[in-house]
Design an enzyme around this catalytic site. Structure first.
Site, mmCIF file in Angstrom:
data_model
loop_
_atom_site.group_PDB
_atom_site.id
_atom_site.type_symbol
_atom_site.label_atom_id
_atom_site.label_comp_id
_atom_site.label_asym_id
_atom_site.label_seq_id
_atom_site.Cartn_x
_atom_site.Cartn_y
_atom_site.Cartn_z
ATOM 1 C CG HIS A 248 -5.586 54.789 -64.780
ATOM 2 N ND1 HIS A 248 -6.803 55.635 -63.970
ATOM 3 C CD2 HIS A 248 -6.813 55.004 -65.418
ATOM 4 C CE1 HIS A 248 -7.303 56.478 -64.356
ATOM 5 N NE2 HIS A 248 -7.576 55.866 -65.848
ATOM 6 C CD GLU A 249 -5.332 53.231 -69.289
ATOM 7 O OE1 GLU A 249 -6.566 53.355 -69.810
ATOM 8 O OE2 GLU A 249 -5.130 54.086 -69.253
ATOM 9 C CG HIS B 235 -10.620 52.747 -68.299
ATOM 10 N ND1 HIS B 235 -11.086 53.688 -67.722
ATOM 11 C CD2 HIS B 235 -9.360 53.381 -68.198
ATOM 12 C CE1 HIS B 235 -11.253 54.611 -67.489
ATOM 13 N NE2 HIS B 235 -9.765 54.992 -68.068
ATOM 14 C CD GLU C 272 -10.551 58.700 -66.081
ATOM 15 O OE1 GLU C 272 -10.784 58.170 -67.317
ATOM 16 O OE2 GLU C 272 -9.406 58.802 -65.915
#
Lengths: 502, 502
Positions: B264-265, B268, B295
């Site tokens: 997830h990070e 980003h 997101e």
């Protein structure tokens, strides 16, 4: 006349500058410990921006006016206020006296000089660096002229790193040191050499790390106010009121190098930790006062305490518990002798405690002669080799292990080297005073109570931060002027025992 | 009229602001990853100083004049110039419209509110926090009034996090989403539950770390321009042009939580890495354009790609090599089902991909009602519980696992929650376009070629940074407006397979 308003203004600027300096230190710390490789260019932009803010604030006309107003008699009456004014006056004068073009030229020469030096060192060919060095020396002379000096141009350069110190003051302590250390080296050379081969065995790095951290904790290194990480070069930096960082590295072939390096940086860190307290917090005084005093604290912990018999009386059993196989055939006495082995070698940073000062004296003499013009850059490599022969009895086979070994000259850091050896002198003089004040100091250390030394150092040195200039601090603590005899006596006594001299 | 001078001035300020924002990000990154505990107070002083510089520069009268001059017709003709002016206009207006006293009140209310919330949550007693929340809601209304808004006060709060988005636009996509997800949840609940107990076995953290880093590398996370460290909360931050940092944590009981959090990070980070390029470097545009688009990129990688059958077709054998004992009795299919288990639960941050949106819709509805005054703070806990019952079929036993679970409201972050769910909608809409453009995308992923997706995302989304507003970017990439049906279709298709629905 009441100067409360000016004092408050200066204090507000001081607080802001302190925060900016910490910020800049964090940018550098992160660069050495965590930053990805490609981020270098962006990081220099970030550092330049913050350094630009710092420069502007230190040299503003407001700063000049505040200093003028506050220097009038009787205005700033506490030691702390006086010291803040003194510190910013130094920085203000230093920057306004130097023409902007010279600042740019020096910065450019350092940058191109370091690139040339790197290439020259790789190819071990001094001639690839000599033009840059020549140019840098010219600029440093211009700098000294602009700053003003007492007796010698070189005085202005020394004063930059060790305020109040001059070339003749350094000579006055280095000359007797040179004679005594040379005699001690000859006496040691006549004895059978110490075997330290066990230090090169395989010591797992995580255990080295635990052992180093245990010693730091015992020294009083407070991990809630300080931190240690790995980096290519060991250093200490202050990134907050309660935030001192040190680095170490574990890929040395010798187990003792990272350990003593950690203790050395730990000594710097204890000084910075103690220097930040309720009296100094948020001011420019919450830091060690000079290079030499800082180096005295790191070397005192590294050499005087941590290479002593008493220290290892407590720690050797603990080290042996961690590394039972590596040290199975090594007695406590053999270990202490191993970490104090004396052997003249080419490279300053690898030098033992005895010959180290001679490396510095050599650089001091050569710097002095280069700046005064008594020595030309062309003649420098030969002069280096001659002096190595005279002082240490060995001659570099190449420029890389001789005159090209240090980064300092390429970066323009003339006048910096002497502070390393002055640190040894300050350190043993402080230590002697501490011994007189704590009669059972040796026994405390042998019992693992390093805090006895730490508390004394904090009370007498650390907590004063930069309130008193280095030579004033020395005389306040010891009641005497700088005297090389303390260091000479310390070396003679210690190495007579280590090498079984008469 | 030629505005080159004004453009150059704005660009210089933009560059300085960019460096200051990076600097502030580094101070926060370091606080979370390396800073010793006692340094917190000094660190807030450092951050406040830099944030003060940023605020002054963004709201200076010079900035106002430059923006006015550059907004005249035809002056800033490139997309990049237009976007820089647009971005600073937003920030300028936002700050000059809000009275200074309101800024201070909000900051004070957030600080005391968070302390009260922490205490209330520990004691699981909403009444200890209700006065603070009441006060905060009043201030947020004042804020919305000062900012100005379209239809609802709440629109001004949403716009702060997702420029261009309004309450009715959010409702228009959340309403059909609520219906479809509720139906899907019911269908899933009627099926036998998935066994994911193998995810809770003992997985050594260093192997988890290697596995996570391997996947990041495959995704295109360039460790020479980015870095990962451990911290209590996972986050991504940009500390330089070529320096993106993410954090993860490994002490979760479930092996998949840190792994998907890392991915997830990583999503980003890929967005930020791509956003910094020769077109945008050193400008405010070198970053993701909005919360929802950001997101979308993290969730697209985490859920759409990394929880897919294709992904694990390539990575499960590798994972089994690393953890042969832990996974000895687990088939590839069982693993994929395990990491996609759907089970309504109380806590938003632990929610599965299906029920997650309902947690957000609940908060969106409640925020809207609180700001409009349709719901009182006193009635909030009951309203929370009723809506949990209605949407997820479960009721919190305590305030701590209900209305007190999130920090957002105590910090004044009203309008922030919707962006999480909007991210899912943007993400699946982008993904659908990518699938049409790369017909063998599934096969590429199954072969471990994650760069196929990464390159497409970079070309169509990342590299634009903040040049186009989020809804414009969406229509440029997909040719359509925001449409929740893509996400609904994606969920229905995927979970029909996972749960063997008809």
């Amino acid at each position: 006349m009441n100067r409360d308003r000016e004092l408050a203004q200066l204090q507000a600027i001081d607080r802001e500058l302190t925060l900016l300096e910490q910020n800049s230190a964090l940018l550098e710390w992160d660069e050495e410990t965590q930053m990805p490789s490609e981020a270098l260019e962006g990081r220099s932009d970030q550092i330049s921006l913050i350094q630009g803010y710092i420069y502007d604030k230190k040299t503003s006309s407001l700063m000049g006016e505040l200093l003028d107003a506050l220097e009038e008699d009787g205005v700033h009456c506490t030691d702390v206020q006086r010291a803040i004014v003194r510190t910013y006056r130094r920085e203000y004068d230093r920057t306004v006296k130097i023409p902007r073009q010279l600042v740019l030229d020096l910065s450019h020469a350092a940058s191109t000089g370091q690139a040339a030096w790197t290439g020259a060192r790789e190819q071990s060919d001094f001639s690839l660096f000599s033009n840059n060095l020549e140019h840098m020396i010219g600029l440093k002379r211009d700098y000294a002229e602009a700053m003003g000096y007492g007796e010698h141009l070189y005085d202005a350069l020394i004063d930059e790193y060790e305020p109040g110190m001059s070339s003749s003051m350094v000579s006055a302590v280095f000359d007797p040191l040179k004679v005594s250390v040379s005699e001690l080296l000859s006496a040691v050379a006549a004895q059978p050499q110490i075997d330290d081969s066990f230090l090169y065995r395989d010591y797992p790095r995580d255990l080295q790390d635990s052992f180093g951290r245990m010693i730091l904790r015992d020294m009083g290194f407070d991990f809630s106010r300080a931190q240690m990480a790995e980096a290519v070069h060991p250093f200490t930096t202050t990134v907050g009121y309660d935030d001192i960082r040190i680095t170490t590295r574990y890929d040395e072939p010798m187990v003792s190098s990272p350990l003593f390096s950690t203790i050395h940086e730990g000594g710097h860190a204890l000084y910075e930790l103690g220097a930040s307290n309720s009296t100094t917090r948020g001011t420019v005084l919450a830091q060690g006062v000079s290079m030499a005093v800082h180096e005295s604290q790191s070397r005192l912990w590294e050499n005087v305490i941590a290479r002593s018999e008493e220290f290892w009386h407590h720690y050797y059993p603990r080290m042996k518990d961690l590394f039972p196989e590596q040290l199975s055939d090594v007695t406590e006495q053999a270990f202490v002798r191993g970490v104090n082995k004396v052997e003249p070698s080419m490279i300053r940073v690898n030098a033992d405690e005895v010959s180290y000062s001679l490396h510095i004296i050599l650089r001091f003499e050569l710097e002095k002669a280069l700046i005064s013009g008594d020595l030309t850059v062309t003649d420098l490599p030969a002069a280096w080799n001659d002096m190595m022969k005279e002082l240490l009895g060995i001659v570099p086979a190449t420029d890389a292990e001789g005159v090209l070994q240090d980064v300092h000259w390429s970066a323009g850091l003339f006048g910096y080297f002497p502070t390393y050896a002055l640190g040894n002198l300050f350190g043993s003089q402080f230590y002697r005073t501490m011994e007189l004040s704590i009669p059972d100091l040796g026994r405390q250390i042998a019992a693992g109570n390093l805090r006895a030394a730490g508390s004394w150092l904090n009370e007498h040195i650390y907590r004063h931060g930069s309130i008193y200039p280095s030579l004033e601090l020395l005389s306040r603590v010891t009641g005497e002027q700088l005297d090389p005899q303390y260091f000479i006596d310390y070396l003679n006594r210690k190495y007579a025992a280590i090498y079984h001299l008469d």
